[in-house]
Design a protein around this motif. Sequence first.
Motif, PDB file in Angstrom:
ATOM      1  N   HIS A   1     -12.915  -6.296  -0.569  1.00  0.00           N
ATOM      2  CA  HIS A   1     -13.298  -4.961  -0.116  1.00  0.00           C
ATOM      3  C   HIS A   1     -13.200  -4.858   1.409  1.00  0.00           C
ATOM      4  O   HIS A   1     -12.772  -3.855   1.957  1.00  0.00           O
TER       5      HIS A   1
ATOM      6  N   GLY B   1     -11.171  -6.497   3.291  1.00  0.00           N
ATOM      7  CA  GLY B   1      -9.754  -6.460   3.679  1.00  0.00           C
ATOM      8  C   GLY B   1      -9.152  -7.839   3.868  1.00  0.00           C
ATOM      9  O   GLY B   1      -9.866  -8.830   4.024  1.00  0.00           O
TER      10      GLY B   1
ATOM     11  N   THR C   1      -7.165  -9.144  -3.897  1.00  0.00           N
ATOM     12  CA  THR C   1      -6.462  -8.228  -2.984  1.00  0.00           C
ATOM     13  C   THR C   1      -5.065  -7.901  -3.511  1.00  0.00           C
ATOM     14  O   THR C   1      -4.616  -6.753  -3.424  1.00  0.00           O
TER      15      THR C   1
ATOM     16  N   THR D   1      -5.549  -5.454  -6.493  1.00  0.00           N
ATOM     17  CA  THR D   1      -5.894  -4.081  -6.118  1.00  0.00           C
ATOM     18  C   THR D   1      -4.697  -3.372  -5.476  1.00  0.00           C
ATOM     19  O   THR D   1      -4.507  -2.176  -5.659  1.00  0.00           O
ATOM     20  N   GLU D   2      -3.878  -4.128  -4.753  1.00  0.00           N
ATOM     21  CA  GLU D   2      -2.643  -3.553  -4.203  1.00  0.00           C
ATOM     22  C   GLU D   2      -1.725  -3.134  -5.359  1.00  0.00           C
ATOM     23  O   GLU D   2      -1.069  -2.085  -5.294  1.00  0.00           O
TER      24      GLU D   2
ATOM     25  N   ARG E   1      -3.102   0.063  -6.747  1.00  0.00           N
ATOM     26  CA  ARG E   1      -2.790   1.170  -5.830  1.00  0.00           C
ATOM     27  C   ARG E   1      -1.353   1.633  -6.018  1.00  0.00           C
ATOM     28  O   ARG E   1      -1.062   2.822  -6.084  1.00  0.00           O
TER      29      ARG E   1
ATOM     30  N   GLU F   1      -5.127   4.224  -1.035  1.00  0.00           N
ATOM     31  CA  GLU F   1      -6.051   3.168  -0.649  1.00  0.00           C
ATOM     32  C   GLU F   1      -6.272   2.179  -1.793  1.00  0.00           C
ATOM     33  O   GLU F   1      -6.592   2.584  -2.916  1.00  0.00           O
TER      34      GLU F   1
ATOM     35  N   ARG G   1      -8.564  -0.178  -1.689  1.00  0.00           N
ATOM     36  CA  ARG G   1      -9.964  -0.622  -1.681  1.00  0.00           C
ATOM     37  C   ARG G   1     -10.781  -0.047  -2.838  1.00  0.00           C
ATOM     38  O   ARG G   1     -11.687  -0.692  -3.345  1.00  0.00           O
ATOM     39  N   ARG G   2     -10.442   1.149  -3.273  1.00  0.00           N
ATOM     40  CA  ARG G   2     -11.241   1.792  -4.322  1.00  0.00           C
ATOM     41  C   ARG G   2     -11.145   1.071  -5.675  1.00  0.00           C
ATOM     42  O   ARG G   2     -11.935   1.319  -6.563  1.00  0.00           O
TER      43      ARG G   2
ATOM     44  N   VAL H   1     -11.269  -2.223  -5.977  1.00  0.00           N
ATOM     45  CA  VAL H   1     -11.809  -3.586  -5.865  1.00  0.00           C
ATOM     46  C   VAL H   1     -12.950  -3.828  -6.856  1.00  0.00           C
ATOM     47  O   VAL H   1     -12.886  -4.760  -7.675  1.00  0.00           O
TER      48      VAL H   1
END
Lengths: 80, 360
Positions: free
Chosen positions: B132, B134, B285, B288-289, B292, B299, B301-302, B304
């Motif tokens: 979250h 980064g 990470t 989540t990418e 996305r 984004e 991050r949402r 995660v």
Amino acid sequence: MIWVAIAGVTISGAFDLWRTMRSGGRYSTRFVVCWLTLALGAVFSSGAVAHHWWPALHPLYWLDALFGTSTMWMYGGEAP
Amino acid sequence: MRPITRYQVMLILTWTVLGTGILTMPSTMARFAPQDMWMSCAGLLVGGAISSGVAWLHVRMFPNHSLTDALKLALGPWAGTLAAAWVVVCLVIATATIGREFSAFTTTVALPNTAEFVAAALATGTAAYLAHLGLHILGRVNEFLVPIFCIAFPVLFFLSLGLFDWSPFKPVLASGWVPVWRSSIVPLFVYGLEFTLALQWVPSLEQPRKLPIDILIAALASTFLLAGIVFVSIGALGGALSYLNYPALEVARAIRLGKFIERLDTLYGMGVVTILVIKLASFETALTEGFRSLCNTGEARRYVWPSACFVWSLSYFLFRDNAEVAEVTLYTLPTYFAFTFVLLPLSAYLAMKLRFPKTS
């Protein structure tokens, strides 16, 4: 545990939805579909469904069917 | 978003591969060639070289795009989305595998009276928090840990040399090269191809063009560390190696110096738990990418926290126990990873070359 996971997915999704709506943003359909998939995935993770009632629901069942033979070929066709 | 430096990329990749590598790789390798498995460590370097080749093609054709974005661009909206979804599913399964290995390790070694899902929740929560914050924060955490590992690793290595004996190495290649090849399959096709995870971080890299070199350096460092651990494990444990789940832990447990210095496995356990959390965070990470990219949102991050909850519960759904994890790692993941992280990207780059010969 499974209920905590479902609650986690739902609450964090709802919070994100609320935050986006509040800032005037727009949600894409795919995003909502992704949320639903994650929540459904958490439901299926209850395990008993796949392990005991319907083995074909288990992802590893399919992975083994797809890649098990070729991996065995790498080992020379013998189970160690 | 702050870009991450080359040094941070190398560190994250090294700990990512060694996270479960030092935990389970020696035991999976020992099933086939307990005497000669030190030679199989080269498989990790070969896997890293293959990953580096894929990364070389990727950064030449898509210098600012992640793997999932690149698949969508190269294969078009339908086939590309399907390929990206395939990669995301693979990352989900890989992350769940790491989560399961983590909980099995902590409850076996340190927290026998704690429920596995509680231990996994703590690890997944920490990893999700790191994800979250980064990728650059993950890089800084790695930088912070380097001096600690630079002290702990040599200390454990040199103290364990007191238990070392040359006889378990002899005779060399008694059963020929076939067991060595079998023993190198997991380092080559499972852990070696985990370096391609960095393709998901390409938009966050300071110098994406240098990624292939960074992967090679990280592969060299990982192979060197793994070889050290394997070498000591063979020398200290001998034939017992093939019956143990965590050989390096047993070596650390057996270290005694004088009357007061013992139970250094605590130090080893703390190190393994730390790098497993880093490994979980780096996979998170990348995952989540992928989400996305699949959902066309700005984004990552949402995704995660929901994906962390999902992976946490999935790790128990997929694997009943550690034996199932080992079985999947040995018999399914090698070709699954080779298909997902090598064949799929290569076919996408080829399709890009055929579809847009001038731009690519």
